[in-house]
Structure formats: C-alpha cells, structure tokens
Scaffold this motif. Structure first.
Motif, short mmCIF file in Angstrom:
data_model
loop_
_atom_site.label_atom_id
_atom_site.label_comp_id
_atom_site.label_asym_id
_atom_site.label_seq_id
_atom_site.Cartn_x
_atom_site.Cartn_y
_atom_site.Cartn_z
N GLY A 60 0.94 -1.06 0.05
CA GLY A 60 0.09 0.13 -0.06
C GLY A 60 1.08 1.29 -0.08
N ASN A 61 2.24 1.02 -0.37
CA ASN A 61 2.95 2.01 0.17
C ASN A 61 2.42 2.99 -1.54
OD1 ASN A 61 4.41 1.09 -2.44
ND2 ASN A 61 5.87 -0.33 -0.89
N ALA A 62 3.09 4.08 -1.87
CA ALA A 62 3.06 5.01 -2.87
C ALA A 62 3.74 4.24 -4.26
CB ALA A 62 3.80 6.48 -2.59
N SER A 63 4.56 3.74 -4.27
CA SER A 63 4.53 3.38 -5.15
C SER A 63 3.52 1.69 -6.09
CB SER A 63 6.34 2.43 -5.78
OG SER A 63 6.19 1.59 -5.15
N ASP A 64 3.09 1.05 -5.02
CA ASP A 64 2.25 0.49 -5.62
C ASP A 64 0.53 0.88 -5.87
OD1 ASP A 64 3.88 -1.55 -4.10
OD2 ASP A 64 2.94 -1.97 -2.41
N ARG A 65 -0.02 2.06 -5.11
CA ARG A 65 -0.76 2.91 -6.02
C ARG A 65 -0.10 3.97 -6.97
NH1 ARG A 65 -0.49 4.36 -0.28
NH2 ARG A 65 0.89 6.97 -0.78
N GLU A 66 1.25 3.42 -7.67
CA GLU A 66 1.25 4.30 -8.95
C GLU A 66 1.13 3.27 -10.11
OE1 GLU A 66 4.92 5.98 -8.77
OE2 GLU A 66 4.29 7.37 -7.58
N LYS A 67 1.25 1.91 -10.00
CA LYS A 67 0.97 1.42 -10.13
C LYS A 67 -0.47 0.88 -10.82
CE LYS A 67 5.05 -0.98 -8.69
NZ LYS A 67 5.52 -1.80 -7.95
N VAL A 68 -1.74 1.22 -10.23
CA VAL A 68 -3.10 0.25 -10.43
C VAL A 68 -3.39 1.39 -11.13
CG1 VAL A 68 -4.80 -0.14 -8.59
CG2 VAL A 68 -2.72 -0.31 -7.34
N GLU A 69 -3.97 0.72 -11.51
CA GLU A 69 -5.15 1.74 -12.72
C GLU A 69 -6.38 2.24 -12.20
OE1 GLU A 69 -6.65 0.66 -17.11
OE2 GLU A 69 -5.34 -0.91 -16.36
N PRO A 70 -6.15 2.85 -12.25
CA PRO A 70 -7.59 4.24 -11.84
C PRO A 70 -9.38 3.54 -12.21
CG PRO A 70 -6.81 5.56 -12.65
CD PRO A 70 -5.97 4.14 -13.07
#
Length: 59
Positions: free
Chosen positions: A40-50
């Motif tokens: 759930g860190n920032a880099s994980d969130r960047e990888k997820v498609e909105p």
C-alpha cells in the motif's frame, strides 16, 4: 542541511523550507516502507489503474 538552502546556498523562505522538509520526509518514509515490503505504499498505488465508479455523476 539541504532543506534550509537552495542550490546556490541562499536561504529559502520558510514556506519553501517546510515544503522541502515534508517532501524529504515523504521520500524517506516511502523508501523505508518499500524496504520493509509494506503493502500500500505510494509506488504500489502508482502501479494500479484508476477505477471509475459505476454511479459516477455525468460531466
């Protein structure tokens, strides 16, 4: 300390020093969480498609 001075060695305004400190803290926290493998860190969130919700109001 780099947060107190810009690249020319001049003193930055207080609001910029605070912004730089916050940025540095966020970067250190992100690196620490990634090193520990915390999900759930920032880099994980960047990888997820909105995802667009189905009940989104029309534009």
């Amino acid at each position: 300390m780099k947060a107190n001075q810009d690249r020319h060695g001049q003193h930055l305004p207080e609001h910029q020093r605070i912004a730089d400190l916050v940025d540095d803290m966020e970067e250190r926290l992100t690196a620490e969480r990634e090193a520990k493998g915390v999900e759930g860190n920032a880099s994980d969130r960047e990888k997820v498609e909105p995802v667009e919700p189905e009940d989104q109001a029309p534009e």
